[in-house]
Design an enzyme around this catalytic site. Structure first.
Site, PDB file in Angstrom:
ATOM      1  N   GLU A  36       0.961  -1.222   0.063  1.00  0.00           N
ATOM      2  CA  GLU A  36      -0.028   0.070  -0.015  1.00  0.00           C
ATOM      3  C   GLU A  36       1.010   1.305  -0.052  1.00  0.00           C
ATOM      4  O   GLU A  36       1.660   1.463   0.834  1.00  0.00           O
ATOM      5  CB  GLU A  36      -0.904   0.010   1.273  1.00  0.00           C
ATOM      6  CG  GLU A  36      -1.790   1.323   1.294  1.00  0.00           C
ATOM      7  CD  GLU A  36      -2.594   1.510   0.251  1.00  0.00           C
ATOM      8  OE1 GLU A  36      -2.233   2.335  -0.486  1.00  0.00           O
ATOM      9  OE2 GLU A  36      -3.464   0.597  -0.131  1.00  0.00           O
ATOM     10  N   PHE A  40      -4.610   3.145   4.448  1.00  0.00           N
ATOM     11  CA  PHE A  40      -5.461   1.861   4.013  1.00  0.00           C
ATOM     12  C   PHE A  40      -6.822   2.177   3.890  1.00  0.00           C
ATOM     13  O   PHE A  40      -7.347   3.186   4.162  1.00  0.00           O
ATOM     14  CB  PHE A  40      -5.235   1.106   5.409  1.00  0.00           C
ATOM     15  CG  PHE A  40      -4.262  -0.027   5.483  1.00  0.00           C
ATOM     16  CD1 PHE A  40      -3.009   0.217   5.158  1.00  0.00           C
ATOM     17  CD2 PHE A  40      -4.807  -1.317   5.527  1.00  0.00           C
ATOM     18  CE1 PHE A  40      -2.176  -0.999   5.125  1.00  0.00           C
ATOM     19  CE2 PHE A  40      -3.750  -2.516   5.596  1.00  0.00           C
ATOM     20  CZ  PHE A  40      -2.557  -2.152   5.415  1.00  0.00           C
ATOM     21  N   CYS A  44     -12.625   4.363  -2.104  1.00  0.00           N
ATOM     22  CA  CYS A  44     -14.082   4.338  -1.549  1.00  0.00           C
ATOM     23  C   CYS A  44     -14.059   4.819   0.041  1.00  0.00           C
ATOM     24  O   CYS A  44     -14.784   5.744   0.323  1.00  0.00           O
ATOM     25  CB  CYS A  44     -14.821   3.004  -1.798  1.00  0.00           C
ATOM     26  SG  CYS A  44     -16.430   3.016  -0.719  1.00  0.00           S
ATOM     27  N   HIS A 454     -49.195   1.352  -0.263  1.00  0.00           N
ATOM     28  CA  HIS A 454     -49.676   2.513  -0.571  1.00  0.00           C
ATOM     29  C   HIS A 454     -49.630   3.493   0.912  1.00  0.00           C
ATOM     30  O   HIS A 454     -50.030   2.993   1.934  1.00  0.00           O
ATOM     31  CB  HIS A 454     -51.178   2.435  -0.905  1.00  0.00           C
ATOM     32  CG  HIS A 454     -51.796   3.489  -1.314  1.00  0.00           C
ATOM     33  ND1 HIS A 454     -51.464   4.275  -2.342  1.00  0.00           N
ATOM     34  CD2 HIS A 454     -52.713   4.274  -0.504  1.00  0.00           C
ATOM     35  CE1 HIS A 454     -52.362   5.412  -2.539  1.00  0.00           C
ATOM     36  NE2 HIS A 454     -53.136   5.504  -1.273  1.00  0.00           N
TER      37      HIS A 454
END
Length: 468
Positions: A36, A40, A44, A454
């Protein structure tokens, strides 16, 4: 000087977005390296879906208050505490990010080695990871899974490289709310962040090359969304950026629109012109991995053409959606075990025919399947139905006269081919149509073989189906 041998692993994972979910109990006996170069959690969690939607929710609240007079309520937004809004978002996210990294570094993951730095292939299934200090670590894996994602595309606007500008990676962490913001782009990132900053009081100008915003949506949706945004922002479509300049704290953009030169002054520039896969940063050619414009090419089982190298997510698919990346990584982790004879086959794939998406602007937009144009171009016989929110009881309650649901069905098989919604809760309303498409229900079954509460907003879907 002799090159030091690479440290060997059973599995190397590049990227800690969805790829971080691969290691589980099934992999406890595998020696795993996770690479990485940033924080981390991937796009997203840090700079994409989650923080942006937390900002969007606050922006929706502000817009609801501003429009309360429609319901006989006297209310106003007196001020927005940007720092409080921002810190609410990242005060939730940052500890999760830190906790995720700490967990992988802890004794709870004895078979996992975290390599912080940028990884690039130097040989087949072998990478060099360079950390911030320039220290290089050489690692190799019997399997290498690439989940390195994508990054903001920076357009070649003249002068852009000479000014201070933001992308979605940085703009949500601004220290103060700008008085003016210029957004280059007209896609989902521009739509969502334009909504956020406009709702909080920033004067937003949006410059878009195309004739309409959200150009990949169904044409009716794209046109309606553009019309609604022009009521909130200074939207300049069909525009070419001819120059960008900075003088102190003021940024000036020169554009050409309808043959006429225009000048825009602003305090902050947000570049939101899309995202590009990170394949060009990985040294793929050294590993024999094929790519196209940075997108890693894979087969239906997420295998590249280099033995032992796999890829998924924004790096390899064209959708760049977190829910698709998650589905792909679930299949891929199974396929790794099958490849090693540790799980029964067959290998798994992911059906991408009915992958939905949503734009969390104001209004929301959601879509799945074919647009009317693509359906007609395919040559199949179709029926199209459009139902306005205002044609339902809940739509009356909302005083909604602008939102709608548009459905496209095969005229003979009665299968739903596409669904497009623009309006409040579009991202939620579309889900029952995604389910119907996935399980092969006809539009008639969807309309008549279940109850619709409804007067819930879901009656919009029922009524649109009944019109097909």
């Amino acid at each position: 000087m002799t090159q030091a041998p690479a440290e060997e692993f059973d599995l190397v994972i590049v990227g800690t977005g969805s790829g971080n979910s691969i290691p589980g109990p099934e992999f406890d006996e595998w020696k795993i390296a996770i690479v990485e170069k940033g924080v981390f959690g991937g796009t997203c969690l840090n700079v994409g879906c989650i923080p942006s939607k937390m900002f969007v929710y606050a922006a929706d609240v502000a817009e609801t208050i501003r429009n309360a007079a429609a319901y006989g309520i006297d209310a106003e937004v007196k001020s927005v505490d940007w720092v409080a809004v921002r810190d609410r978002v990242f005060g939730r996210i940052d500890p999760i990010v830190e906790g995720g990294e700490s967990y992988r570094l802890s004794d709870e993951c004895p078979n996992i080695t975290v390599c912080k730095g940028e990884g690039r292939f130097v040989d087949p299934r072998t990478l060099e990871v360079t950390d911030e200090k320039g220290t290089i670590r050489r690692i190799s894996g019997r399997h290498v899974v690439l989940g390195a994602g994508a990054r903001p595309f920076i357009p070649p606007h003249p002068g852009l490289e000479n000014i201070e500008f933001h992308t979605s990676d940085t703009v949500m962490r601004l220290d103060e709310l700008p008085r003016r913001m210029l957004i280059f782009g007209g896609g989902y990132i521009a739509a969502e962040l334009g909504h956020v900053f406009s709702a909080f009081g920033t004067e937003v100008t949006m410059v878009n090359r195309g004739e309409y915003l959200l150009k990949h949506e169904d044409e009716d949706v794209s046109q309606r969304f553009t019309e609604l945004m022009t009521r909130r922002f200074d939207v300049r479509c069909a525009s070419e950026v001819t120059g960008v300049f900075q003088d102190g704290n003021t940024i000036r953009a020169e554009i050409l629109r309808n043959g006429a030169a225009e000048t825009i002054e602003t305090d902050v520039v947000l570049v939101a012109t899309g995202r590009v896969p990170n394949g060009d940063l990985l040294g793929l050619e050294e590993a024999g991995v094929s790519s196209e414009d940075g997108r890693v090419l894979v087969d239906e089982f997420f295998r590249t053409d280099a033995p032992g190298v796999w890829a998924f997510g924004d790096l390899s698919n064209t959708h760049q959606l977190k829910h698709l990346a998650n589905a792909e990584v679930r299949a891929l982790r199974h396929n790794l075990l099958v490849a090693e004879g540790e799980s029964e086959g067959p290998m798994r794939t992911v059906d991408e025919r009915f992958v939905p998406h949503a734009v969390f602007g104001h209004p929301q937009v959601a879509s799945v399947g074919l647009t009317e144009r693509t359906a007609r171009e395919s040559g199949v016989p179709i029926k199209v139905a459009t139902k306005e929110y205002g044609a339902t009881a809940y739509g009356w309650a909302m005083e909604d006269s602008e939102s709608f649901c548009k459905l496209i069905a095969h005229a003979e098989s009665r299968q739903l081919l596409g669904a497009h919604i623009i309006g409040p809760q579009a991202s939620t309303l579309i889900q029952q149509l995604v389910q119907g498409m996935e399980f092969g229900q006809t539009v008639d079954d969807l309309a008549t073989k279940q109850f619709y509460i409804h007067p819930a907003l879901s009656e919009l879907i029922e009524n649109a189906l009944l019109d097909l």
